[in-house]
Design an enzyme around this catalytic site. Sequence first.
Site, PDB file in Angstrom:
ATOM      1  N   HIS A 446       1.021  -1.258  -0.015  1.00  0.00           N
ATOM      2  CA  HIS A 446      -0.012  -0.016   0.142  1.00  0.00           C
ATOM      3  C   HIS A 446       0.839   1.102   0.183  1.00  0.00           C
ATOM      4  CE1 HIS A 446      -3.778   1.809  -0.263  1.00  0.00           C
ATOM      5  NE2 HIS A 446      -4.264   1.642   1.039  1.00  0.00           N
ATOM      6  N   ASP A 450      -2.385   2.027  -4.539  1.00  0.00           N
ATOM      7  CA  ASP A 450      -3.641   2.452  -3.962  1.00  0.00           C
ATOM      8  C   ASP A 450      -4.673   1.295  -4.055  1.00  0.00           C
ATOM      9  OD1 ASP A 450      -2.305   4.732  -3.030  1.00  0.00           O
ATOM     10  OD2 ASP A 450      -2.958   5.754  -4.831  1.00  0.00           O
TER      11      ASP A 450
END
Length: 473
Positions: A446, A450
Site C-alpha cells: 500500500h 492504491d
Amino acid sequence: MARIDVIMPQMGESIAEGTLSRWIKQVGDAVKRDEPIFEISTDKVDAEIPAPAAGVLAEILVQEGQTVAVQTVVAKIETEAGAGAAASAPAPSAPPPQAPVPEKPAPPSAPPAPLAPAPAAPPRPSPAPAPEPTRPAAERGAPAPVPARGGGNGGETAEERLRRKSTPLVRKMAAEHNLDLSAIPGSGLAGRVTRNDILSYLEAGVPTAGGAPAAPPAAPPSTAAPAPGPTRAAPGVEAWPGDRVEPWSRIRKLTAEHMVMSRRVAPHVNTIFEIDYTRVAQLRARKKQEYAERGVNLTYLAFIAKAVADGLRRHPVVNSAVGGESTVFRRDINLGIAVALDWGLIVPVIRHADELSLLGIARAINDLGERARTKKLSPDDVQRGTFTITNPGVFGSVIGTPIINQPQAAILCVGAIEKQPAVITVDGSDALAIRTRGMLSLAFDHRIVDGADADRFMADVKQSLQEFPEAAV
C-alpha cells in the site's frame, strides 16, 4: 596437469552466498561435462550444479554444509590431460589445501601471499574482530550512499569498507530507522551486516536516534550479539517426550526471514475477486488434447498467467517496486510462479511473459515446474521476477492472503476452481445454472499501490478471463 576451477555460482541477483548441501561426486570420481557434481541451497533455489568440464574430481575445497560467497572455488577438476594420474592416485590432490583462497588461478607457490592481504592487517577496535581476509570482495570500494563515520581525516580501513558493503535492502532498512551500519554487529560473510542483524538490533531495544553513531559499537555487541536465533523468532519451546525436533534447512530458514522482513517492511492490503471460469473451462476442454499432442499440459494457471501478464502492461504500478522514496516501474514483465516442493518453496520466473502466447506461457509453466522438482533450475531461472503468482487452489484452498515476495509490489493468489450453482441472466430473466468459479486475491504494497489501482487491475484480469478470446488459445 590442467585443472579447472569449480565455483559457487550466483543463484540470484540479491544472493551473495550459498550453502553447499551435498557432494554428488567424490574425489577421484570421473565426471562428464554438464554432469551434476554438487547441490547448493539458497533462499531462492535448491539446485544441482553441473561440472564445467569433463575429467576427474581432483580436489574438494568446500565441505558439505559450508556457506561460502559466490564465485568461491569449491573444487577442482583435472581435465583429460591429467585424468589418468588423478584417477590412479587421488592422494596428490591433498597438498594444495593451503590454497582454498577463492582467488583466480595462481602458481602453486603463490598461496602464502593472498593469505595476508593488507585489509586484515590494521588492528582496529571493532565489534566484528578478525573478518575473514579470504573474501575477494573485501578489496572493492564501499558504496557511496552510506555517510562516512566522523573522524578527522576521513580515512577508512578495509574493514569499514567491507562492513559498509551491504545490500540495497539493508541500506534502506538502516536509513528508515536512522541506523549506522558500522555500529551493528554483523553475522554475514566477513562480519557484513544482514537484514537479520538489523531486525535483531531493533528488537534488542537499541536506541535508533542518530545522536551517538560512533559509541554503539562498544556496547551493543555484548547485548545484541547473543540475541539472534531462537529468541528472536519465538519464545523457547520445550520438546516433550516423543516429539521430533528437525532443524531448519537453509532454504526454510532464509524463507522464514524473508517473510518476516516482508511483513515488517510493506503494509499489506488484500482485495478478493470472484471469477467465472466457465468460458476458460470450455476453451480448455476443446484445446487440451491439441496442446497435449505438442507436449504441453494446458492448465487454468496458464490462462490466469496470460491474463495477468497482459494486465500488468496496462497497470504498470502493480509491476513496480519501492526504491527508497521513489517508485521503480519495471520495464519487463517477469512472472514468478511459486512451486511447492517437499523441501520448501521455489519461485522460478517466466521472462517477458507479456510477449508470450498462451501456448508459450503454458509450456514455460510446465518446464519450470518440472525442473524445480528435479533440481534442474539454472541461476537465471530464479532472477528478476517482477510479480508473483501462487496457486494453493490445487490443494483445495478456497483463497488465501499471501505475503508479498520482496521487492515486488504485489502477489496474486489463485483459489480452488470448482463447479458451483450460480444465478445468471438468460434473455432478460434470472436462472439458476452450474458455472465453473473460483477466487483470486491480490496482496499489494500500500506504499505505492492504491486500492483503486489494485481493483482496476483485478477487474481487468477478471474481464480478460471471463471473455477470453478463442483466437488467443
